[in-house]
Design an enzyme around this catalytic site. Structure first.
Site, short mmCIF file in Angstrom:
data_model
loop_
_atom_site.label_atom_id
_atom_site.label_comp_id
_atom_site.label_asym_id
_atom_site.label_seq_id
_atom_site.Cartn_x
_atom_site.Cartn_y
_atom_site.Cartn_z
N TYR A 1 12.08 -0.01 -3.65
CA TYR A 1 11.72 1.38 -3.83
C TYR A 1 12.94 2.19 -4.24
O TYR A 1 14.08 1.84 -3.91
CB TYR A 1 11.19 1.97 -2.52
CG TYR A 1 9.76 1.62 -2.19
CD1 TYR A 1 8.70 2.46 -2.55
CD2 TYR A 1 9.45 0.46 -1.48
CE1 TYR A 1 7.39 2.15 -2.22
CE2 TYR A 1 8.14 0.14 -1.15
CZ TYR A 1 7.13 0.98 -1.53
OH TYR A 1 5.83 0.67 -1.21
N ARG B 1 0.84 -1.19 0.00
CA ARG B 1 0.00 0.00 0.00
C ARG B 1 0.88 1.25 0.00
O ARG B 1 1.66 1.46 0.93
CB ARG B 1 -0.91 0.02 1.23
CG ARG B 1 -1.95 -1.09 1.26
CD ARG B 1 -2.85 -0.91 2.46
NE ARG B 1 -3.91 -1.90 2.50
CZ ARG B 1 -4.93 -1.87 3.36
NH1 ARG B 1 -5.01 -0.90 4.26
NH2 ARG B 1 -5.85 -2.80 3.33
N ARG C 1 10.30 6.51 3.73
CA ARG C 1 10.46 7.96 3.78
C ARG C 1 11.14 8.43 5.05
O ARG C 1 11.86 9.44 5.05
CB ARG C 1 9.09 8.62 3.60
CG ARG C 1 8.51 8.44 2.20
CD ARG C 1 7.03 8.74 2.14
NE ARG C 1 6.76 10.08 2.63
CZ ARG C 1 5.55 10.46 3.10
NH1 ARG C 1 4.54 9.60 3.13
NH2 ARG C 1 5.37 11.69 3.52
N ASP D 1 1.53 5.40 0.05
CA ASP D 1 0.92 6.57 0.66
C ASP D 1 0.51 7.59 -0.40
O ASP D 1 0.91 7.49 -1.57
CB ASP D 1 1.90 7.24 1.63
CG ASP D 1 2.23 6.37 2.83
OD1 ASP D 1 1.40 5.51 3.19
OD2 ASP D 1 3.32 6.55 3.41
#
Length: 276
Positions: A121, A50, A209, A52
Site C-alpha cells: 500500500y 478487501r 490507516r 475500505d
C-alpha cells in the site's frame, strides 16, 4: 477453470470492496458485470485484500471460477480469445471508476487471497499548502502541519517484523492480529509530498490507516517517535490514536510466489498466525 482478475478502481464513490445490501461496492459491480458477460445467474469473486470505503486500488487481484464451456459460449463468434472477449465485455459494463486490466487463466493452486505473500500500500500526504492540488483531492491527504520524515521513519522502524498489531486493528471475532510487517517507510516524492510505503504479508482491518495516523502524530510533533512502539506493545486500541482518512490510501500491488509454490502458500496462509 480459474480466472485471475487484475483490476484497478477509484474508491471515492464505492462503499468499499465487500458487497453490502443497498450500497455501491466494487465486488457487487464486478460480480454483476461478470455474470452478465458470461450469461450466468451469479459469479463469485475472491479478492486479495478487501479495501475500505474510499480506499483506492491500482494493483488489486481477484479470481473467479468458470466452467470452460460457459466461457467459450460467452465469446460467441468473436475472433478474439474467450478471455479477450470477456475482458472487453466486462469493461463495457462496469462504471468508469472500475477497470479490469487483465484476465488470465490462473496456474494450478492459485488463490488470489491465500496464495499472496505480500500486499503493498501507499499513502500520500500533502503537508504544505503549495503541494495541495484540488485535482488530487480524492487521492492525497491535505495536512496542515509540516511533517518530519526522519522522525516518522525512526518511529516506524521498531514496528517492522512479526508483531501483534492488535493496537492498530479493529478486532474481528476469531481473527488473528499477528502480521509480518515487511516495510514501513516514508519519503518525499518528486512533487514533495510525503509518501508512506507499507508492505506486509497481510493486513487486519484498519491496520494501514491506523499506522499512518500514528506516524502523522509523530511527524507533526504532537508525539515523540517512541510513542509508536508504546502503542503497539500495549496491544489495545489507544483512544489517542487517530485512523487516517481513507482517500489517501491506495493498494498498489499484490505479490505471489512462483507457480509451483502457490498451493503450498495458500495452505500456509490458512494457518492461524501466532507470536513465537
Amino acid at each position: 477453470m480459474r480466472i485471475r482478475i487484475d483490476l484497478a478502481y477509484d474508491g471515492t464513490d464505492f462503499s468499499g470492496w465487500a458487497t453490502q445490501p443497498g450500497l455501491r461496492t466494487v465486488q457487487e459491480m464486478l460480480e454483476g458485470a461478470l455474470a452478465t458477460a458470461l450469461r450466468v445467474p451469479r459469479v463469485r469473486v475472491v479478492v486479495a485484500g478487501r479495501t475500505d470505503a474510499g480506499v483506492h486500488a491500482r494493483g488489486q487481484v481477484a479470481h473467479c471460477d468458470v466452467a470452460p464451456e460457459v466461457l467459450a459460449a460467452s465469446a460467441g463468434r468473436s475472433r478474439e480469445t474467450a478471455l479477450e472477449a470477456l475482458l472487453r465485455r466486462v469493461n463495457g459494463i462496469v462504471a468508469p471508476d472500475l477497470r479490469v486490466r487483465r484476465l488470465s487463466e490462473a496456474p494450478d493452486g492459485f488463490d488470489a487471497r491465500f496464495s499472496a505473500i505480500w500486499r503493498r500500500y501507499v499513502y500520500r500526504v500533502a503537508d504544505d499548502a503549495a503541494l495541495v492540488d484540488p485535482l488530487h483531492r480524492h487521492h492525497v491527504l491535505a495536512w496542515q502541519r509540516p511533517l518530519d520524515i526522519e522522525e516518522m521513519n525512526a518511529a516506524a522502524k521498531p514496528l517492522i517484523g512479526l508483531q501483534d498489531f492488535a493496537a492498530f486493528c479493529r478486532r474481528r471475532e476469531g481473527a488473528t492480529t499477528v502480521r509480518t510487517l515487511l516495510e514501513l517507510s516514508w519519503e518525499r516524492d518528486t512533487a514533495g509530498r510525503a509518501v508512506a510505503k507499507v508492505v506486509a504479508d497481510a493486513f487486519c482491518h484498519n491496520m494501514v490507516r491506523s499506522l499512518v495516523g500514528c506516524l502523522l502524530a509523530v511527524g507533526d510533533g504532537r508525539r515523540p517517535p517512541a510513542w509508536a512502539l508504546e502503542v503497539m506493545t500495549s496491544r489495545v486500541r489507544n483512544p489517542a490514536l487517530t485512523v487516517a482518512h481513507a482517500h489517501g490510501l491506495t493498494l498498489e500491488e499484490v505479490g505471489y510466489p512462483a507457480d509451483q509454490e502457490l498451493a503450498r502458500q495458500a495452505q500456509l496462509s490458512r494457518t492461524m498466525r501466532e507470536l513465537p
